[in-house]
Design a protein around this motif. Structure first.
Motif, PDB file in Angstrom:
ATOM      1  N   ILE A 176     -47.129   6.094 -34.949  1.00 42.57           N
ATOM      2  CA  ILE A 176     -46.356   5.675 -33.784  1.00 42.57           C
ATOM      3  C   ILE A 176     -45.330   6.728 -33.386  1.00 42.57           C
ATOM      4  N   ILE A 177     -44.658   7.339 -34.359  1.00 39.08           N
ATOM      5  CA  ILE A 177     -43.681   8.391 -34.057  1.00 39.08           C
ATOM      6  C   ILE A 177     -44.346   9.518 -33.274  1.00 39.08           C
ATOM      7  N   HIS A 178     -45.505   9.950 -33.700  1.00 36.98           N
ATOM      8  CA  HIS A 178     -46.172  11.066 -33.036  1.00 36.98           C
ATOM      9  C   HIS A 178     -46.782  10.662 -31.691  1.00 36.98           C
ATOM     10  N   GLN A 179     -47.281   9.441 -31.613  1.00 33.94           N
ATOM     11  CA  GLN A 179     -47.803   8.977 -30.321  1.00 33.94           C
ATOM     12  C   GLN A 179     -46.672   8.852 -29.299  1.00 33.94           C
ATOM     13  N   ALA A 180     -45.539   8.302 -29.736  1.00 40.28           N
ATOM     14  CA  ALA A 180     -44.393   8.176 -28.829  1.00 40.28           C
ATOM     15  C   ALA A 180     -43.912   9.552 -28.382  1.00 40.28           C
ATOM     16  N   SER A 181     -43.910  10.521 -29.291  1.00 33.70           N
ATOM     17  CA  SER A 181     -43.495  11.884 -28.933  1.00 33.70           C
ATOM     18  C   SER A 181     -44.419  12.474 -27.876  1.00 33.70           C
ATOM     19  N   GLU A 182     -45.717  12.195 -27.998  1.00 35.30           N
ATOM     20  CA  GLU A 182     -46.666  12.700 -27.000  1.00 35.30           C
ATOM     21  C   GLU A 182     -46.427  12.049 -25.636  1.00 35.30           C
ATOM     22  N   LEU A 183     -46.033  10.787 -25.629  1.00 36.75           N
ATOM     23  CA  LEU A 183     -45.699  10.126 -24.355  1.00 36.75           C
ATOM     24  C   LEU A 183     -44.459  10.756 -23.732  1.00 36.75           C
ATOM     25  N   TRP A 184     -43.438  11.028 -24.551  1.00 41.08           N
ATOM     26  CA  TRP A 184     -42.237  11.697 -24.035  1.00 41.08           C
ATOM     27  C   TRP A 184     -42.576  13.097 -23.519  1.00 41.08           C
ATOM     28  N   MET A 185     -43.499  13.784 -24.221  1.00 44.47           N
ATOM     29  CA  MET A 185     -43.901  15.113 -23.759  1.00 44.47           C
ATOM     30  C   MET A 185     -44.659  15.023 -22.428  1.00 44.47           C
ATOM     31  N   LYS A 186     -45.450  13.976 -22.276  1.00 37.91           N
ATOM     32  CA  LYS A 186     -46.160  13.786 -21.003  1.00 37.91           C
ATOM     33  C   LYS A 186     -45.160  13.636 -19.857  1.00 37.91           C
ATOM     34  N   LEU A 187     -44.097  12.861 -20.096  1.00 43.20           N
ATOM     35  CA  LEU A 187     -43.071  12.702 -19.066  1.00 43.20           C
ATOM     36  C   LEU A 187     -42.328  14.016 -18.837  1.00 43.20           C
ATOM     37  N   SER A 188     -42.080  14.768 -19.900  1.00 52.91           N
ATOM     38  CA  SER A 188     -41.403  16.065 -19.763  1.00 52.91           C
ATOM     39  C   SER A 188     -42.231  17.014 -18.896  1.00 52.91           C
ATOM     40  N   ILE A 189     -43.540  17.047 -19.117  1.00 54.08           N
ATOM     41  CA  ILE A 189     -44.418  17.902 -18.306  1.00 54.08           C
ATOM     42  C   ILE A 189     -44.407  17.453 -16.856  1.00 54.08           C
ATOM     43  N   HIS A 190     -44.405  16.155 -16.637  1.00 53.68           N
ATOM     44  CA  HIS A 190     -44.335  15.593 -15.281  1.00 53.68           C
ATOM     45  C   HIS A 190     -43.070  16.069 -14.568  1.00 53.68           C
ATOM     46  N   GLU A 191     -41.938  15.993 -15.256  1.00 49.26           N
ATOM     47  CA  GLU A 191     -40.659  16.404 -14.671  1.00 49.26           C
ATOM     48  C   GLU A 191     -40.589  17.930 -14.522  1.00 49.26           C
ATOM     49  N   LEU A 192     -41.054  18.657 -15.525  1.00 46.82           N
ATOM     50  CA  LEU A 192     -40.977  20.114 -15.515  1.00 46.82           C
ATOM     51  C   LEU A 192     -41.857  20.706 -14.419  1.00 46.82           C
ATOM     52  N   THR A 193     -43.046  20.144 -14.243  1.00 56.35           N
ATOM     53  CA  THR A 193     -43.956  20.623 -13.193  1.00 56.35           C
ATOM     54  C   THR A 193     -43.330  20.440 -11.817  1.00 56.35           C
ATOM     55  N   ALA A 194     -42.720  19.277 -11.600  1.00 58.83           N
ATOM     56  CA  ALA A 194     -42.072  19.019 -10.315  1.00 58.83           C
ATOM     57  C   ALA A 194     -40.871  19.929 -10.116  1.00 58.83           C
ATOM     58  N   ALA A 195     -40.091  20.142 -11.181  1.00 58.81           N
ATOM     59  CA  ALA A 195     -38.909  21.007 -11.088  1.00 58.81           C
ATOM     60  C   ALA A 195     -39.310  22.432 -10.742  1.00 58.81           C
ATOM     61  N   MET A 196     -40.387  22.912 -11.321  1.00 59.45           N
ATOM     62  CA  MET A 196     -40.841  24.277 -11.054  1.00 59.45           C
ATOM     63  C   MET A 196     -41.301  24.428  -9.607  1.00 59.45           C
ATOM     64  N   THR A 197     -41.923  23.398  -9.073  1.00 60.92           N
ATOM     65  CA  THR A 197     -42.308  23.411  -7.654  1.00 60.92           C
ATOM     66  C   THR A 197     -41.074  23.501  -6.767  1.00 60.92           C
ATOM     67  N   LEU A 198     -40.032  22.766  -7.122  1.00 61.88           N
ATOM     68  CA  LEU A 198     -38.799  22.767  -6.340  1.00 61.88           C
ATOM     69  C   LEU A 198     -38.093  24.123  -6.408  1.00 61.88           C
ATOM     70  N   VAL A 199     -38.150  24.788  -7.567  1.00 57.90           N
ATOM     71  CA  VAL A 199     -37.551  26.118  -7.680  1.00 57.90           C
ATOM     72  C   VAL A 199     -38.272  27.089  -6.752  1.00 57.90           C
ATOM     73  N   ARG A 200     -39.591  26.960  -6.680  1.00 55.36           N
ATOM     74  CA  ARG A 200     -40.365  27.801  -5.754  1.00 55.36           C
ATOM     75  C   ARG A 200     -39.916  27.586  -4.308  1.00 55.36           C
ATOM     76  N   GLU A 201     -39.457  26.374  -4.028  1.00 52.46           N
ATOM     77  CA  GLU A 201     -39.028  26.012  -2.675  1.00 52.46           C
ATOM     78  C   GLU A 201     -37.528  26.215  -2.463  1.00 52.46           C
ATOM     79  N   ASP A 202     -36.862  26.840  -3.442  1.00 54.31           N
ATOM     80  CA  ASP A 202     -35.415  27.092  -3.376  1.00 54.31           C
ATOM     81  C   ASP A 202     -34.586  25.810  -3.329  1.00 54.31           C
TER      82      ASP A 202
END
Length: 281
Positions: A52-78
């Protein structure tokens, strides 16, 4: 004596709760699949927590990638303002992931050894989501994608992240667009290679920090990046100490060197000049 003004229960008899509807709480969250994903390979009590600890960590990482991908798009757009909110959210996610190691640390060496053989060759080193986060933040290493060669779809995803600009690469491109004298080799290079610190970039950050009233948004962005890396390193440290506490310096599953590998990872930097600039201010 109980205070008569304190409610000890909630009467829901008058609440309009619809138990029969088009989609339930359980269905919306797909709880049958989520709660059925813990497949124990031993009869040992602590294996449930480990999974469960490792599965939960993978879920948090999935959300981190979701946020990071969007943030990187926004940086491209200034659009740094919106990107900062997402980076701040990732930092809060990291707090949850750091806390998870403290839960795992309640497991003793004998608890772990009781089911360790059930893991086979599986290893956290094989987490493709973790690798994508590292690549997106700037820790590029082509050797690391070899662990996924037997899974073409995953391999291509990780390879695409390796070969794309990192968050810091995009930040340097933004500095260039805003008129700073960023060396060409810092904004037009082989993105699959690790970024090399540059004295001219350090000088740019020195200017931004010393004149933060003039460059407040960039100054604020720099501190968000430092906070992000600080928490990532804290996560790495807690990971290393938890592994050391549970299994000492024995080799990890999957052939990794265990604690020794994790110690080396603590020396890696995503945003090098944001750290060295503190010495020269």
């Amino acid at each position: 004596m109980q205070d008569k003004n304190i409610e000890t229960s909630v009467d829901i008899s008058d609440e309009k709760i619809h138990w029969k509807q088009d989609i339930s709480y359980s269905q919306y969250l797909d709880l049958d699949n989520l709660l059925g994903a813990q497949k124990l390979r031993s009869d040992q009590h602590d294996e449930m927590m480990f999974i469960i600890i490792h599965q939960a960590s993978e879920l948090w990482m999935k959300l981190s990638i979701h946020e990071l991908t969007a943030a990187m798009t926004l940086v491209r757009e200034d659009n740094l303002g919106a990107a900062m909110k997402m980076i701040a959210r990732i930092a809060r996610i990291q707090e949850q992931m750091i806390q998870s190691w403290k839960v795992l640390a309640t497991m003793t060496p004998m608890d772990y050894l009781s089911f360790r053989d059930s893991l086979g060759q599986s290893s956290g080193f094989q987490s493709y989501q973790y690798r994508m986060i590292e690549f997106s933040l700037g820790n590029k290493n082509r050797e690391m994608i070899k662990a996924h060669e037997d899974h073409p779809e995953i391999y291509n995803m990780v390879k695409q992240t390796l070969e794309a600009p990192s968050l810091y690469d995009l930040t340097l491109q933004l500095l260039s667009r805003r008129g700073f004298d960023v060396p060409k080799e810092c904004v037009d290079r082989d993105w699959s290679e690790a970024y090399q610190a540059n004295d001219k970039i350090e000088a740019i950050w020195k200017d931004i920090y010393r004149n933060n009233d003039k460059h407040w948004e960039l100054y604020d962005w720099a501190e968000k990046l430092v906070d992000l890396e600080h928490r990532f390193q804290s996560w790495r440290f807690e990971h290393m100490k938890t592994v050391e506490r549970i299994m000492g310096f024995r080799h990890g599953t999957g052939g990794t060197s265990g604690v020794n590998y994790l110690v080396k990872a603590l020396d890696l930097r995503f945003f090098p000049e944001l750290w060295t600039v503190r010495t020269i201010l």
